[in-house]
Motif scaffolding. Structure first.
Motif, PDB file in Angstrom:
ATOM      1  N   MET A   1       0.819  -1.195   0.000  1.00  0.00           N
ATOM      2  CA  MET A   1       0.000   0.000   0.000  1.00  0.00           C
ATOM      3  C   MET A   1       0.864   1.261   0.000  1.00  0.00           C
ATOM      4  O   MET A   1       0.572   2.205  -0.706  1.00  0.00           O
ATOM      5  N   GLU A   2       1.922   1.243   0.801  1.00  0.00           N
ATOM      6  CA  GLU A   2       2.811   2.398   0.896  1.00  0.00           C
ATOM      7  C   GLU A   2       3.444   2.732  -0.456  1.00  0.00           C
ATOM      8  O   GLU A   2       3.517   3.884  -0.849  1.00  0.00           O
ATOM      9  N   GLN A   3       3.913   1.724  -1.176  1.00  0.00           N
ATOM     10  CA  GLN A   3       4.544   1.942  -2.474  1.00  0.00           C
ATOM     11  C   GLN A   3       3.528   2.480  -3.479  1.00  0.00           C
ATOM     12  O   GLN A   3       3.843   3.366  -4.266  1.00  0.00           O
ATOM     13  N   THR A   4       2.303   1.969  -3.468  1.00  0.00           N
ATOM     14  CA  THR A   4       1.247   2.459  -4.354  1.00  0.00           C
ATOM     15  C   THR A   4       0.926   3.908  -4.042  1.00  0.00           C
ATOM     16  O   THR A   4       0.777   4.727  -4.950  1.00  0.00           O
ATOM     17  N   SER A   5       0.858   4.235  -2.772  1.00  0.00           N
ATOM     18  CA  SER A   5       0.575   5.600  -2.355  1.00  0.00           C
ATOM     19  C   SER A   5       1.679   6.548  -2.827  1.00  0.00           C
ATOM     20  O   SER A   5       1.405   7.639  -3.312  1.00  0.00           O
ATOM     21  N   SER A   6       2.928   6.122  -2.689  1.00  0.00           N
ATOM     22  CA  SER A   6       4.046   6.941  -3.151  1.00  0.00           C
ATOM     23  C   SER A   6       4.002   7.133  -4.661  1.00  0.00           C
ATOM     24  O   SER A   6       4.272   8.232  -5.159  1.00  0.00           O
ATOM     25  N   ALA A   7       3.662   6.082  -5.395  1.00  0.00           N
ATOM     26  CA  ALA A   7       3.589   6.174  -6.858  1.00  0.00           C
ATOM     27  C   ALA A   7       2.476   7.132  -7.271  1.00  0.00           C
ATOM     28  O   ALA A   7       2.670   7.957  -8.176  1.00  0.00           O
ATOM     29  N   VAL A   8       1.328   7.036  -6.617  1.00  0.00           N
ATOM     30  CA  VAL A   8       0.218   7.944  -6.924  1.00  0.00           C
ATOM     31  C   VAL A   8       0.623   9.378  -6.607  1.00  0.00           C
ATOM     32  O   VAL A   8       0.359  10.299  -7.384  1.00  0.00           O
ATOM     33  N   GLY A   9       1.293   9.570  -5.471  1.00  0.00           N
ATOM     34  CA  GLY A   9       1.764  10.905  -5.111  1.00  0.00           C
ATOM     35  C   GLY A   9       2.716  11.471  -6.143  1.00  0.00           C
ATOM     36  O   GLY A   9       2.615  12.640  -6.518  1.00  0.00           O
ATOM     37  N   LEU A  10       3.631  10.645  -6.612  1.00  0.00           N
ATOM     38  CA  LEU A  10       4.581  11.097  -7.631  1.00  0.00           C
ATOM     39  C   LEU A  10       3.856  11.475  -8.918  1.00  0.00           C
ATOM     40  O   LEU A  10       4.154  12.508  -9.518  1.00  0.00           O
ATOM     41  N   VAL A  11       2.897  10.670  -9.338  1.00  0.00           N
ATOM     42  CA  VAL A  11       2.144  10.968 -10.560  1.00  0.00           C
ATOM     43  C   VAL A  11       1.404  12.303 -10.421  1.00  0.00           C
ATOM     44  O   VAL A  11       1.401  13.128 -11.347  1.00  0.00           O
ATOM     45  N   VAL A  12       0.808  12.543  -9.273  1.00  0.00           N
ATOM     46  CA  VAL A  12       0.097  13.813  -9.043  1.00  0.00           C
ATOM     47  C   VAL A  12       1.080  14.978  -9.073  1.00  0.00           C
ATOM     48  O   VAL A  12       0.813  16.009  -9.701  1.00  0.00           O
ATOM     49  N   ILE A  13       2.216  14.818  -8.411  1.00  0.00           N
ATOM     50  CA  ILE A  13       3.223  15.886  -8.391  1.00  0.00           C
ATOM     51  C   ILE A  13       3.736  16.159  -9.806  1.00  0.00           C
ATOM     52  O   ILE A  13       3.862  17.316 -10.216  1.00  0.00           O
ATOM     53  N   VAL A  14       4.015  15.118 -10.561  1.00  0.00           N
ATOM     54  CA  VAL A  14       4.485  15.292 -11.940  1.00  0.00           C
ATOM     55  C   VAL A  14       3.422  16.011 -12.767  1.00  0.00           C
ATOM     56  O   VAL A  14       3.731  16.945 -13.524  1.00  0.00           O
ATOM     57  N   ALA A  15       2.171  15.594 -12.645  1.00  0.00           N
ATOM     58  CA  ALA A  15       1.088  16.239 -13.396  1.00  0.00           C
ATOM     59  C   ALA A  15       0.988  17.719 -13.035  1.00  0.00           C
ATOM     60  O   ALA A  15       0.816  18.580 -13.917  1.00  0.00           O
ATOM     61  N   LEU A  16       1.132  18.039 -11.763  1.00  0.00           N
ATOM     62  CA  LEU A  16       1.083  19.444 -11.346  1.00  0.00           C
ATOM     63  C   LEU A  16       2.266  20.222 -11.912  1.00  0.00           C
ATOM     64  O   LEU A  16       2.093  21.335 -12.424  1.00  0.00           O
ATOM     65  N   TYR A  17       3.458  19.661 -11.843  1.00  0.00           N
ATOM     66  CA  TYR A  17       4.635  20.356 -12.355  1.00  0.00           C
ATOM     67  C   TYR A  17       4.577  20.551 -13.871  1.00  0.00           C
ATOM     68  O   TYR A  17       4.971  21.598 -14.381  1.00  0.00           O
TER      69      TYR A  17
ATOM     70  N   LEU B   1      12.270  17.304  -6.104  1.00  0.00           N
ATOM     71  CA  LEU B   1      11.334  16.341  -6.673  1.00  0.00           C
ATOM     72  C   LEU B   1      10.546  16.953  -7.824  1.00  0.00           C
ATOM     73  O   LEU B   1       9.914  17.998  -7.662  1.00  0.00           O
ATOM     74  N   ALA B   2      10.611  16.334  -8.985  1.00  0.00           N
ATOM     75  CA  ALA B   2       9.853  16.675 -10.195  1.00  0.00           C
ATOM     76  C   ALA B   2      10.240  18.013 -10.817  1.00  0.00           C
ATOM     77  O   ALA B   2       9.593  18.470 -11.753  1.00  0.00           O
ATOM     78  N   TYR B   3      11.304  18.645 -10.353  1.00  0.00           N
ATOM     79  CA  TYR B   3      11.756  19.906 -10.945  1.00  0.00           C
ATOM     80  C   TYR B   3      12.037  19.739 -12.435  1.00  0.00           C
ATOM     81  O   TYR B   3      11.696  20.607 -13.241  1.00  0.00           O
ATOM     82  N   GLY B   4      12.649  18.630 -12.803  1.00  0.00           N
ATOM     83  CA  GLY B   4      12.986  18.383 -14.201  1.00  0.00           C
ATOM     84  C   GLY B   4      11.767  18.326 -15.094  1.00  0.00           C
ATOM     85  O   GLY B   4      11.811  18.759 -16.243  1.00  0.00           O
ATOM     86  N   PHE B   5      10.650  17.821 -14.580  1.00  0.00           N
ATOM     87  CA  PHE B   5       9.412  17.783 -15.365  1.00  0.00           C
ATOM     88  C   PHE B   5       8.907  19.195 -15.649  1.00  0.00           C
ATOM     89  O   PHE B   5       8.502  19.508 -16.763  1.00  0.00           O
ATOM     90  N   PHE B   6       8.918  20.034 -14.619  1.00  0.00           N
ATOM     91  CA  PHE B   6       8.496  21.427 -14.802  1.00  0.00           C
ATOM     92  C   PHE B   6       9.377  22.123 -15.827  1.00  0.00           C
ATOM     93  O   PHE B   6       8.898  22.714 -16.794  1.00  0.00           O
TER      94      PHE B   6
END
Length: 172
Positions: free
Chosen positions: A1-17, A128-133
């Motif tokens: 569950m923790e890994q899934t939560s982290s992956a979802v968080g990363l996807v949201v952060i990337v989408a925002l950036y 985190l995710a600076y490169g995407f932005f």
């Protein structure tokens, strides 16, 4: 569950950036077209490439990437040359921003892939995710510069023609 939560968080952060990068590019385009002549706009974005490349030196200092100083400083110098040449040559500006976007992507890959495209610890860490932005901004700006290249060329040609006319009038 923790890994899934982290992956979802990363996807949201990337989408925002990515969204913020696109909005930043749109804002930069709108403001630059509103306040600058075509020639001044090209000069501005050529010089702007230098400090945005310089962020990586700040990250190197902040994150303590002692092994990364040489490659990051070299990259900043290369982008500075592209920016300075891009002040007058639109294709250099387009290529410079595209390469900077790829440089951002390399840093993001290194942060999330667990390895390095250039060898261990050769590039600095980034937030985190600076490169995407940044890559989103750079690629969209390069596309915009491509659409503006004829306007910029005309502005420089018109300036040269006006100067030549004044010179010939002065000599007459």
């Amino acid at each position: 569950m923790e890994q899934t939560s982290s992956a979802v968080g990363l996807v949201v952060i990337v989408a925002l950036y990515v969204t913020i990068g696109a909005m930043s590019a749109a804002g930069s385009i709108y403001i630059s077209k509103s306040i600058f002549s075509a020639k001044a706009e090209q000069i501005f974005f050529g010089l702007f490439l230098i400090p945005i490349a310089g962020f990586y030196l700040a990250f190197t200092a902040y994150f303590g990437g002692n092994d990364a100083w040489r490659i990051e400083a070299t990259a900043v110098a290369v982008f500075a040359v592209f920016g300075l040449v891009g002040v007058r040559v639109s294709s250099a500006l387009i290529v410079g921003y595209l390469l900077h976007g790829l440089w951002d992507a390399v840093h993001e890959f290194n942060a999330h892939a667990g390895g390095s495209l250039l060898g261990p610890r050769q590039t600095t860490s980034v937030p985190l995710a600076y490169g995407f932005f940044c890559a989103t901004y750079d690629f969209l700006m390069a596309a915009y510069f491509y659409t503006r290249r004829d306007h910029w060329h005309a502005a420089w040609t018109r300036l040269r023609t006006d100067d030549e006319t004044r010179l010939s009038d002065d000599l007459a």
